[in-house]
Scaffold this motif. Structure first.
Motif, PDB file in Angstrom:
ATOM      1  N   HIS A  29       0.860  -1.176   0.000  1.00 54.03           N
ATOM      2  CA  HIS A  29       0.000   0.000   0.000  1.00 54.03           C
ATOM      3  C   HIS A  29       0.898   1.227   0.000  1.00 54.03           C
ATOM      4  O   HIS A  29       1.970   1.219   0.611  1.00 54.03           O
ATOM      5  CB  HIS A  29      -0.922   0.026   1.223  1.00 54.03           C
ATOM      6  N   ALA A  30       0.462   2.291  -0.665  1.00 53.50           N
ATOM      7  CA  ALA A  30       1.270   3.508  -0.729  1.00 53.50           C
ATOM      8  C   ALA A  30       0.373   4.677  -1.131  1.00 53.50           C
ATOM      9  O   ALA A  30      -0.791   4.502  -1.487  1.00 53.50           O
ATOM     10  CB  ALA A  30       2.411   3.348  -1.736  1.00 53.50           C
ATOM     11  N   SER A  31       0.926   5.857  -1.058  1.00 46.90           N
ATOM     12  CA  SER A  31       0.268   7.031  -1.626  1.00 46.90           C
ATOM     13  C   SER A  31       1.052   7.445  -2.875  1.00 46.90           C
ATOM     14  O   SER A  31       2.214   7.077  -3.040  1.00 46.90           O
ATOM     15  CB  SER A  31       0.233   8.185  -0.619  1.00 46.90           C
ATOM     16  N   TRP A  32       0.431   8.205  -3.751  1.00 44.24           N
ATOM     17  CA  TRP A  32       1.095   8.627  -4.976  1.00 44.24           C
ATOM     18  C   TRP A  32       0.555   9.971  -5.407  1.00 44.24           C
ATOM     19  O   TRP A  32      -0.528  10.399  -4.994  1.00 44.24           O
ATOM     20  CB  TRP A  32       0.890   7.608  -6.100  1.00 44.24           C
ATOM     21  N   GLU A  33       1.307  10.665  -6.236  1.00 48.32           N
ATOM     22  CA  GLU A  33       0.844  11.926  -6.809  1.00 48.32           C
ATOM     23  C   GLU A  33       1.536  12.171  -8.138  1.00 48.32           C
ATOM     24  O   GLU A  33       2.674  11.761  -8.349  1.00 48.32           O
ATOM     25  CB  GLU A  33       1.114  13.096  -5.858  1.00 48.32           C
ATOM     26  N   THR A  34       0.804  12.791  -9.040  1.00 46.73           N
ATOM     27  CA  THR A  34       1.379  13.214 -10.315  1.00 46.73           C
ATOM     28  C   THR A  34       2.204  14.462 -10.075  1.00 46.73           C
ATOM     29  O   THR A  34       1.768  15.385  -9.393  1.00 46.73           O
ATOM     30  CB  THR A  34       0.264  13.502 -11.340  1.00 46.73           C
ATOM     31  N   LEU A  35       3.411  14.514 -10.643  1.00 47.07           N
ATOM     32  CA  LEU A  35       4.285  15.650 -10.385  1.00 47.07           C
ATOM     33  C   LEU A  35       4.373  16.596 -11.571  1.00 47.07           C
ATOM     34  O   LEU A  35       4.033  17.751 -11.501  1.00 47.07           O
ATOM     35  CB  LEU A  35       5.683  15.170 -10.008  1.00 47.07           C
ATOM     36  N   GLU A  36       4.840  16.106 -12.698  1.00 52.70           N
ATOM     37  CA  GLU A  36       5.056  16.995 -13.839  1.00 52.70           C
ATOM     38  C   GLU A  36       5.033  16.167 -15.111  1.00 52.70           C
ATOM     39  O   GLU A  36       4.831  14.959 -15.074  1.00 52.70           O
ATOM     40  CB  GLU A  36       6.398  17.726 -13.703  1.00 52.70           C
TER      41      GLU A  36
END
Length: 559
Positions: free
Chosen positions: A403-410
């Motif tokens: 399990h993890a968190s994620w985010e779009t960067l660029e």
């Protein structure tokens, strides 16, 4: 003995040592003694950011270790290879090895990335000293008078080793990248242009500026403004939009059409016919993407802001630079942009991008090792990743789940010799937690490659119309990011659920709202079971099949 009877050199030495002592409650000064100023309060650390500069009097390797006291309890940092998160608190009575007058804190590191780095012996030693200092049961510290230097003391063999950090500005968070920026539009979607961007009128530029809680700019004729009620790394919410009211003599004036197109986006979140009365919602959420694009075959790059998505853009902007507009907002010179309609590229290739939220992927290749979905095959390994929401990621390395968190960067756009853009979107995986079961050696190696790939500081991915490929990112000589080591290739598979729940039996409209909340860029269609439909396969589309009562009959999927 009187101080006045001592030789001047000895007096200087005593005063120097006294003024720099932290081990006693009083300092000698003249013929008397004065109390030391109050010890720095640990509360002063909240909201501060630091970078390691010195270890035991020797200069540290620059730009290596960092420590961020995000709040009164949350701490994060960088150890020279991996990022870590945790909690910090004060320790009563300064419980450190040497003194009782310094305040002390405790840091509990709860999670970190798992990137594998090749560190020199010197870098590894510095990393070890830094992290062992943070792992002490109690860390005594001191602040310089101007609060620009923080000294942590590492207890070693009955002595204290000073670890000096210098204060640095607060790092820009992903959701803060738009604050303080100014943009000029190169294209806007009109209500009748079928998602095609139309060039902005040459002498009537549309601009967009962001402050911490407001947007403002020009429609080409009127000034407009609005409040930002919420901003994330993927979207921002606008309320209370207003504008000045300069009019035109002719109703079909192209300046009016341009203004209507732009203001409908701000008022409604879509291109609409503003000559027809519209009911404006209280707030509008606008998805956005930031990326760098190479300009033609040159070595020059420009940042690009897209409102909407690549599949359904609303407007495109490039930075508004000094000297582009005069004091009245009129162009001082022709605005050249890599996004004007004169730029040749394959439009279908350009649209090969995808928003990952609400998508599920199974690996077919990890670091060059081909994987089979046949359980009886010797190359079988069920390596997968499910982007269950815009911030949650889960899956399996073939043996252990994570399990993890994620985010779009660029986003990085590279142009090849034929001027066809090559789009590399990027993401970062954080707060990674995995099971630790024993695994077969072969599966364990594949899993280790996959997990270490997810732990990279930046992951580039490319959608080729059928699947996605992942690489870690490396920085080349000109400072730009480009592809590094290949991580793997993944094919799209059905999602097990949306937002952690099955949509089967739910009303079609309600299911549509659930899916759009997870990924606003998706085109969601409700279709009566048994109706005819096109046979094309599109990952930016979700079809919801409903029965005669309008309820969902099977789990909606992309395609």
């Amino acid at each position: 003995m009187r101080l006045s009877n001592l030789p001047s050199l000895g007096l200087t030495s005593i005063l120097f040592n006294a003024l720099h002592s932290h081990a006693h409650s009083y300092q000698l000064l003249g013929a008397g003694k004065l109390p030391i100023p109050d010890s720095p309060s640990p509360e002063k650390l909240a909201g501060t950011n630091w970078q390691l500069t010195e270890i035991n009097g020797a200069a540290a390797i620059p730009d290596s270790q960092e420590l961020f006291f995000q709040t009164e309890t949350v701490v994060s940092g960088y150890d020279g290879c991996n990022w870590f998160n945790g909690e910090w608190s004060t320790v009563e009575n300064g419980q450190d090895s040497q003194t009782s007058d310094r305040p002390s804190i405790k840091i509990d590191v709860s999670s970190s990335t798992l990137k594998m780095c090749r560190l020199t012996a010197e870098m590894g030693k510095q990393q070890g000293i830094f992290m062992s200092t943070l792992r002490q049961a109690a860390i005594s510290f001191s602040l310089s008078a101007d609060e620009k230097e923080l000294t942590l003391y590492r207890s070693l063999d009955g002595k204290d080793m000073p670890i000096v950090l210098s204060r640095i500005p607060k790092p820009v968070q992903p959701h803060e990248r738009l604050i303080g920026t100014d943009w000029i539009a190169t294209g806007i979607v009109y209500f009748d242009s079928q998602n095609k961007l139309r060039p902005v009128l040459e002498d009537h530029p549309v601009t967009l500026s962001f402050s911490e809680d407001q947007i403002s700019g020009s429609t080409g004729t009127n000034q407009y403004f609005g409040e930002i009620s919420q901003m994330t790394s993927m979207e921002f919410q606008v309320t209370s939009v207003g504008q000045t009211l300069i009019g035109w003599e002719e109703s079909d004036d192209p300046r009016r059409s341009q203004e209507d197109a732009w203001m409908s986006i701000l008022h409604l979140g879509r291109a609409a016919n503003m000559t027809i009365a519209q009911e404006f919602p209280e707030a509008v959420t606008l998805p956005y993407t930031l990326f760098d694009e190479r300009i033609g075959e040159t070595d020059e790059w420009t940042q690009v802001l897209i409102l909407g998505s690549f599949q359904a853009p609303l407007a495109r902007f490039v930075p508004l630079k000094d000297g582009m507009l005069d004091e009245w907002g009129k162009p001082m010179k022709k605005i050249e942009s890599p996004l004007t309609d004169d730029t040749p590229f394959d439009e279908d290739e350009w649209h090969y991008t995808i928003q990952l939220a609400g998508s599920n992927w199974r690996a077919t290749n990890i670091r060059g090792a081909l994987l089979s979905d046949d359980p009886d095959s010797q190359s079988h390994a069920d390596v997968n990743m499910f982007f269950s929401s815009e911030s949650s990621l889960e899956g399996s390395g073939g043996c252990n789940s994570f399990h993890a968190s994620w985010e779009t960067l660029e986003m990085l756009v590279q142009m090849n010799d034929t001027q066809t853009p090559r789009i590399h979107e990027s993401l970062q995986v954080k707060d990674f937690i995995a099971n630790k079961m024993y695994c077969d050696d072969k599966i364990a190696q594949v899993e280790n490659y996959f997990f270490s790939g997810l732990a990279q500081e930046l992951i580039l991915y490319e959608f080729d119309g059928e699947g996605i490929k992942l690489w870690d990112a490396v920085r080349i000589e000109n400072g730009q990011q480009t592809r590094g080591n290949f991580i793997g290739r993944f094919t799209n598979v059905p999602v097990p659920s949306w937002g952690g729940e099955s949509l089967i039996g739910m009303a079609g409209e309600e299911a549509k709202r659930v899916i759009e909340a997870i990924n606003p860029s998706l085109q969601v269609h409700i279709i009566q079971q048994g109706w005819g439909m096109t046979a094309d396969f599109r990952l930016d589309r979700v079809r919801i099949f409903v029965d005669g009562d309008g309820n969902v009959t099977k789990e909606p999927q992309r395609g």
